[in-house]
Each structure stands twice: as C-alpha cells, then as structure tokens.
Design an enzyme around this catalytic site. Structure first.
Site, PDB file in Angstrom:
ATOM      1  N   HIS A  20       0.866  -1.199   0.000  1.00  0.00           N
ATOM      2  CA  HIS A  20       0.000   0.000   0.000  1.00  0.00           C
ATOM      3  C   HIS A  20       0.896   1.240   0.000  1.00  0.00           C
ATOM      4  O   HIS A  20       1.455   1.606   1.025  1.00  0.00           O
ATOM      5  CB  HIS A  20      -0.908   0.025   1.228  1.00  0.00           C
ATOM      6  CG  HIS A  20      -1.888   1.159   1.219  1.00  0.00           C
ATOM      7  ND1 HIS A  20      -3.234   0.975   1.386  1.00  0.00           N
ATOM      8  CD2 HIS A  20      -1.722   2.506   1.063  1.00  0.00           C
ATOM      9  CE1 HIS A  20      -3.851   2.140   1.328  1.00  0.00           C
ATOM     10  NE2 HIS A  20      -2.952   3.086   1.139  1.00  0.00           N
ATOM     11  N   HIS A  22       1.619   5.360  -1.718  1.00  0.00           N
ATOM     12  CA  HIS A  22       1.280   6.538  -2.524  1.00  0.00           C
ATOM     13  C   HIS A  22       2.568   7.090  -3.129  1.00  0.00           C
ATOM     14  O   HIS A  22       3.473   7.504  -2.392  1.00  0.00           O
ATOM     15  CB  HIS A  22       0.615   7.613  -1.657  1.00  0.00           C
ATOM     16  CG  HIS A  22      -0.688   7.152  -1.081  1.00  0.00           C
ATOM     17  ND1 HIS A  22      -1.893   7.343  -1.713  1.00  0.00           N
ATOM     18  CD2 HIS A  22      -0.966   6.467   0.052  1.00  0.00           C
ATOM     19  CE1 HIS A  22      -2.865   6.802  -0.987  1.00  0.00           C
ATOM     20  NE2 HIS A  22      -2.322   6.267   0.088  1.00  0.00           N
ATOM     21  N   LEU A  23       2.627   7.103  -4.461  1.00  0.00           N
ATOM     22  CA  LEU A  23       3.837   7.600  -5.139  1.00  0.00           C
ATOM     23  C   LEU A  23       3.639   8.971  -5.770  1.00  0.00           C
ATOM     24  O   LEU A  23       4.604   9.555  -6.258  1.00  0.00           O
ATOM     25  CB  LEU A  23       4.285   6.608  -6.228  1.00  0.00           C
ATOM     26  CG  LEU A  23       5.001   5.352  -5.741  1.00  0.00           C
ATOM     27  CD1 LEU A  23       5.301   4.427  -6.930  1.00  0.00           C
ATOM     28  CD2 LEU A  23       6.301   5.696  -5.005  1.00  0.00           C
ATOM     29  N   ARG A  24       2.370   9.461  -5.818  1.00  0.00           N
ATOM     30  CA  ARG A  24       2.080  10.763  -6.452  1.00  0.00           C
ATOM     31  C   ARG A  24       2.500  10.757  -7.922  1.00  0.00           C
ATOM     32  O   ARG A  24       2.627   9.710  -8.537  1.00  0.00           O
ATOM     33  CB  ARG A  24       2.744  11.925  -5.684  1.00  0.00           C
ATOM     34  CG  ARG A  24       2.540  11.901  -4.178  1.00  0.00           C
ATOM     35  CD  ARG A  24       1.089  11.838  -3.764  1.00  0.00           C
ATOM     36  NE  ARG A  24       0.948  12.085  -2.329  1.00  0.00           N
ATOM     37  CZ  ARG A  24      -0.063  11.636  -1.602  1.00  0.00           C
ATOM     38  NH1 ARG A  24      -1.030  10.900  -2.154  1.00  0.00           N
ATOM     39  NH2 ARG A  24      -0.136  11.928  -0.319  1.00  0.00           N
ATOM     40  N   ASN A  48      -4.995   7.375  -6.189  1.00  0.00           N
ATOM     41  CA  ASN A  48      -5.716   8.626  -5.868  1.00  0.00           C
ATOM     42  C   ASN A  48      -4.953   9.854  -6.342  1.00  0.00           C
ATOM     43  O   ASN A  48      -4.658  10.757  -5.579  1.00  0.00           O
ATOM     44  CB  ASN A  48      -6.046   8.703  -4.369  1.00  0.00           C
ATOM     45  CG  ASN A  48      -4.820   8.717  -3.472  1.00  0.00           C
ATOM     46  OD1 ASN A  48      -3.778   8.183  -3.826  1.00  0.00           O
ATOM     47  ND2 ASN A  48      -4.946   9.322  -2.297  1.00  0.00           N
ATOM     48  N   LYS A 106      -9.195  -0.150  -6.018  1.00  0.00           N
ATOM     49  CA  LYS A 106      -9.262   0.536  -4.720  1.00  0.00           C
ATOM     50  C   LYS A 106     -10.611   1.199  -4.551  1.00  0.00           C
ATOM     51  O   LYS A 106     -11.047   1.980  -5.399  1.00  0.00           O
ATOM     52  CB  LYS A 106      -8.147   1.585  -4.634  1.00  0.00           C
ATOM     53  CG  LYS A 106      -8.117   2.382  -3.325  1.00  0.00           C
ATOM     54  CD  LYS A 106      -7.677   1.541  -2.154  1.00  0.00           C
ATOM     55  CE  LYS A 106      -7.823   2.267  -0.820  1.00  0.00           C
ATOM     56  NZ  LYS A 106      -6.700   3.114  -0.478  1.00  0.00           N
ATOM     57  N   HIS A 143     -10.629   1.225   1.635  1.00  0.00           N
ATOM     58  CA  HIS A 143     -10.412   2.208   2.698  1.00  0.00           C
ATOM     59  C   HIS A 143     -11.625   2.081   3.603  1.00  0.00           C
ATOM     60  O   HIS A 143     -12.715   2.549   3.269  1.00  0.00           O
ATOM     61  CB  HIS A 143     -10.274   3.630   2.125  1.00  0.00           C
ATOM     62  CG  HIS A 143      -9.996   4.651   3.185  1.00  0.00           C
ATOM     63  ND1 HIS A 143      -8.800   5.307   3.292  1.00  0.00           N
ATOM     64  CD2 HIS A 143     -10.769   5.104   4.207  1.00  0.00           C
ATOM     65  CE1 HIS A 143      -8.847   6.128   4.348  1.00  0.00           C
ATOM     66  NE2 HIS A 143     -10.030   6.020   4.907  1.00  0.00           N
ATOM     67  N   HIS A 181      -4.832  -0.579   5.694  1.00  0.00           N
ATOM     68  CA  HIS A 181      -4.339   0.190   6.847  1.00  0.00           C
ATOM     69  C   HIS A 181      -5.275   0.128   8.049  1.00  0.00           C
ATOM     70  O   HIS A 181      -5.818   1.143   8.483  1.00  0.00           O
ATOM     71  CB  HIS A 181      -4.025   1.640   6.485  1.00  0.00           C
ATOM     72  CG  HIS A 181      -5.044   2.335   5.609  1.00  0.00           C
ATOM     73  ND1 HIS A 181      -6.385   2.369   5.896  1.00  0.00           N
ATOM     74  CD2 HIS A 181      -4.893   3.023   4.455  1.00  0.00           C
ATOM     75  CE1 HIS A 181      -6.999   3.052   4.956  1.00  0.00           C
ATOM     76  NE2 HIS A 181      -6.129   3.451   4.069  1.00  0.00           N
ATOM     77  N   LEU A 226      -4.960   9.341   7.840  1.00  0.00           N
ATOM     78  CA  LEU A 226      -6.297   8.737   7.865  1.00  0.00           C
ATOM     79  C   LEU A 226      -6.205   7.289   7.414  1.00  0.00           C
ATOM     80  O   LEU A 226      -5.551   7.028   6.414  1.00  0.00           O
ATOM     81  CB  LEU A 226      -7.256   9.510   6.947  1.00  0.00           C
ATOM     82  CG  LEU A 226      -7.654  10.891   7.476  1.00  0.00           C
ATOM     83  CD1 LEU A 226      -8.431  11.654   6.410  1.00  0.00           C
ATOM     84  CD2 LEU A 226      -8.490  10.775   8.746  1.00  0.00           C
ATOM     85  N   ASP A 254       1.404   2.736   3.526  1.00  0.00           N
ATOM     86  CA  ASP A 254       0.569   3.925   3.334  1.00  0.00           C
ATOM     87  C   ASP A 254       1.422   5.193   3.384  1.00  0.00           C
ATOM     88  O   ASP A 254       0.931   6.256   3.778  1.00  0.00           O
ATOM     89  CB  ASP A 254      -0.572   4.001   4.352  1.00  0.00           C
ATOM     90  CG  ASP A 254      -1.708   4.907   3.882  1.00  0.00           C
ATOM     91  OD1 ASP A 254      -1.730   5.272   2.688  1.00  0.00           O
ATOM     92  OD2 ASP A 254      -2.552   5.275   4.714  1.00  0.00           O
ATOM     93  N   HIS A 258       3.355  14.599   1.480  1.00  0.00           N
ATOM     94  CA  HIS A 258       2.764  15.921   1.236  1.00  0.00           C
ATOM     95  C   HIS A 258       3.859  16.946   1.491  1.00  0.00           C
ATOM     96  O   HIS A 258       4.693  16.757   2.385  1.00  0.00           O
ATOM     97  CB  HIS A 258       1.607  16.204   2.204  1.00  0.00           C
ATOM     98  CG  HIS A 258       0.402  15.346   1.988  1.00  0.00           C
ATOM     99  ND1 HIS A 258      -0.547  15.606   1.029  1.00  0.00           N
ATOM    100  CD2 HIS A 258      -0.013  14.224   2.613  1.00  0.00           C
ATOM    101  CE1 HIS A 258      -1.498  14.684   1.074  1.00  0.00           C
ATOM    102  NE2 HIS A 258      -1.191  13.825   2.026  1.00  0.00           N
ATOM    103  N   ALA A 270      -3.619  14.931   5.427  1.00  0.00           N
ATOM    104  CA  ALA A 270      -3.433  13.635   6.099  1.00  0.00           C
ATOM    105  C   ALA A 270      -2.383  12.816   5.370  1.00  0.00           C
ATOM    106  O   ALA A 270      -2.406  12.721   4.147  1.00  0.00           O
ATOM    107  CB  ALA A 270      -4.752  12.879   6.129  1.00  0.00           C
TER     108      ALA A 270
HETATM  109  O1  DOR Z   1      -3.377   9.649   5.507  1.00  0.00           O
HETATM  110  C1  DOR Z   1      -3.703   9.335   4.383  1.00  0.00           C
HETATM  111  N1  DOR Z   1      -3.120   9.893   3.300  1.00  0.00           N
HETATM  112  N2  DOR Z   1      -4.681   8.440   4.217  1.00  0.00           N
HETATM  113  C2  DOR Z   1      -5.184   8.142   3.013  1.00  0.00           C
HETATM  114  O2  DOR Z   1      -6.078   7.330   2.949  1.00  0.00           O
HETATM  115  C3  DOR Z   1      -4.696   8.852   1.807  1.00  0.00           C
HETATM  116  C4  DOR Z   1      -3.339   9.370   1.997  1.00  0.00           C
HETATM  117  C5  DOR Z   1      -2.918  10.364   0.935  1.00  0.00           C
HETATM  118  O3  DOR Z   1      -3.118  10.091  -0.254  1.00  0.00           O
HETATM  119  O4  DOR Z   1      -2.370  11.412   1.281  1.00  0.00           O
HETATM  120 ZN    ZN Z   2      -3.367   5.104   1.442  1.00  0.00          ZN
END
Ligand code: DOR
Ligand code: ZN
Length: 351
Positions: A20, A22-24, A48, A106, A143, A181, A226, A254, A258, A270
C-alpha cells in the site's frame, strides 16, 4: 520458507514489498520513488491522483511514468490499481484483469480521505463492478471508514465493519478483499476471524504510535493520517496481529508524501511519509514486541501469497546501527518531513 537468520544485531530477510503506497506524480513522484525502490522490490501503487487512475489506459501511462522516474538499474516493480467510482463498469474490470498490470481495485468511500471525492458514493452503485471483480478474481482494496459526519472520527473504522464490510462480504463471498491500513482492535479481530479471502495491511506508524503522538508537546501534523491513530488498546492489538504469524496480515506503509507547507498548515493534509525508513520502523515495532523473527513473514511472504505472487528471490540485510532520521528531504518547491524526523533509529537497512 527461507534460511532465516536471526541475530540480535543483524537480520537478513527476503526483500520485502509494500502492499500500500502513494507515489504521487510528476516532480513529487521523482522525489519519492527512489526511497521506496531502495527498500522494496514491489509496491501496490494507490490510484488517488488528480484526476484519479480510473482506467487501464491511465494505469498503464502512470506505470510508465513511475518506471521512467526510477533510479537507473532499479528492479522496482509498480503493481497498479484502479480507482473505483460509481461508474466503474464490469467491462472496465475485465479489461483491468486482462491487462496484466492492474493487480487490484481501490474503493474509497467518497470523501473519506485525500483525493477521494470521485470515490464510491454508495456501495449499492458499485454492484456490477464488484460482481465482475469477484468473477475475475481481482482483489478489492478497501479504505474502511464510513464518511457519515455524525459518526465520531475515531469510530469510523469500527462502524464501517458492521455497516459495509460484513454486508459486502456476505453479498460477494468469493471476492478477495484487503482491509487497508487497519487501525483498530475491532478490525484486527474481524480480519482474523472472518471467512477466507480477506487480508489486511498494517502501517508502521499504526504499530509504533497511538493517538497521543498527535498531541504530545503541541499539535504535531506529521503524525496526522487517515484513518487517524487510535488509542493504545488498538495499537497493541495491531502489534498482536502483525506479529502473530497469521498470513492475513501484511506490510503496507501507506507512505503518503505531502509538501511540508501543506502538512504544517491550518488544515494539515493527512498522511505520514515513511518510504525513507519503512523497514527500519517495522523492525523497531517487531523488536519492541519481541517478535523480530516474525518480520519476514509479515514483510516479505504473506503479501505475495495473498496476491498470488511468489516472494522475491533477493534478500536484504538490516543491521543494528544508530542513525538519525533527517529533519527534511527534498521535495519540489518545498521539502518533505519524514515521520519521526530528528529521532534516532536502532536498525538500518544495509545498502
Ligand atoms: O493519511 C492518508 N493519506 N490516508 C489516506 O487514505 C490517503 C493518503 C494520501 O493520499 O495522502
Ligand atoms: Zn493510502
């Protein structure tokens, strides 16, 4: 499974994967992907983005951008996911399965988290796609939080189990599901005791911290994610699940980068950034639980088994070595603050 070596100061593991991540995209992707590639062989990449990765064509293009952003010679393999919307069709699911590059779908309840506005507004609207996933044996990654503002933020995962997860699995008993998560004792117990075909990812931060971390010595946005950190009873239940040896539980960071200015903000984004030091954070949590010998199963074996893949054939070495987590790291136009910046870790991944 392996000639696992366990010493106090030196551990070798089958190279772990991140189920799980997030690579942006764009410059942010370029700034973070090397960290994950240094730690993991494969990762399930979250969809996302803005706009979200809703089709095979978008997933294929995103995959190419990830591969192009990797350091030269990296063997890192991104495993793509599709972002489910109210309009995801059975045909899109069949296309995803046939693509060979999409490994899961997802489900974000609309509004649950970062870039989830286009997610599923009502699970009843998702039936055709879910039936198709069940038929094609394409896992659904959930989620697991309700979005009803009347439900207390800290209860949203627990309520989701009864309101959504149990009915969903009753309606689609052969659909393989990852409860992503997990953060509560209730979710850990549910996954442990549920009918087969379920797994759960657990982050390093939910194993290491309870909700006090968000408030100790002031409001600390780098511990805000989150689903939000919960109280100690929940953290300790998650540690119990992760270190139990039960193959339903596996590693998913996860890690969610940011920019610093968006984290240290009046309405902080988050997400905890752990890609830099993920396996060291997990090793810390497992050692604190007296279960470092269970790390390899959780980090390197249970995840591939769930996804129908073989474990990696290469190994990594973790050594006991004190090092300080950097205060910040480069990020386009700004910086990124890793979780627990400035603190000392006792384990270090050997390069
Ligand atoms: O804390 C989080 N950040 N929870 C998520 O479900 C998404 C993630 C994000 O993409 O920043
Ligand atoms: Zn996530």
């Amino acid at each position: 499974m392996s000639e696992r070596r366990v010493h106090t100061d030196d551990i070798t593991l089958i190279r772990p994967d991140d189920w799980h991540l997030h690579l942006r995209d764009g410059d942010a992707l370029a700034a973070v992907v090397g960290a994950s590639a240094a730690q993991f062989r494969r990762a399930i990449v979250m969809p996302n983005l803005r706009p979200p990765v809703t089709t095979v064509a978008l997933a294929a293009a995103y995959r190419e951008r990830i591969l192009a952003a990797l350091p030269a010679g990296s063997a890192f393999e991104p495993l793509m996911t599709l972002y489910q919307t109210d309009n995801t069709s059975a045909q899109q699911i069949r296309d995803a399965k046939a693509s060979g590059i999409v490994h899961a779908v997802k489900l974000y309840p609309a509004g649950a988290t970062t870039n989830s506005d286009a997610g599923v507004s009502d699970i009843r609207k998702a039936r055709a796609a879910l039936e198709s996933m069940q038929r094609e044996d394409l896992p659904l990654l959930v989620h697991g939080e309700v979005t009803d503002p009347a439900v207390d933020l800290f209860d949203r995962e627990r309520v989701f189990i009864d309101q959504v997860m149990i009915p969903l699995r009753r309606d689609f008993p052969d659909l393989r599901v990852v409860f992503e998560h997990i953060t509560t004792r209730e979710a850990a117990q549910y996954v442990r005791d549920a009918e087969p075909g379920i797994g759960a990812t657990i982050t390093a931060h939910h194993l290491l911290y309870n909700r006090n971390a968000i408030f100790s010595g002031g409001l600390r946005p780098h511990w805000y994610c989150l689903p939000v950190l919960k109280r100690e009873t929940h953290r300790s239940a998650l540690v119990g699940a992760a270190t139990s040896g039960n193959p339903r539980f596996f590693l998913g960071t996860d890690s969610a980068p940011h920019a610093q200015r968006l984290k240290e903000h009046a309405s902080a984004c988050a997400g905890c950034y752990t890609a830099l030091h993920a396996i060291e954070l997990y090793a810390t949590a497992f050692e604190l639980a007296g279960a470092i010998d269970r790390l390899e199963g959780f980090a390197s074996v249970h995840g591939p088994a769930f996804y129908g893949l073989l474990p990696n054939t290469t190994r990594v070495r973790l050594r006991r070595e004190r090092w300080e987590i950097p205060a910040s790291l480069p990020f386009p136009g700004d910086a990124i603050v890793p979780l627990a910046a400035g603190e000392t870790l006792e384990w270090r991944l050997a390069s």
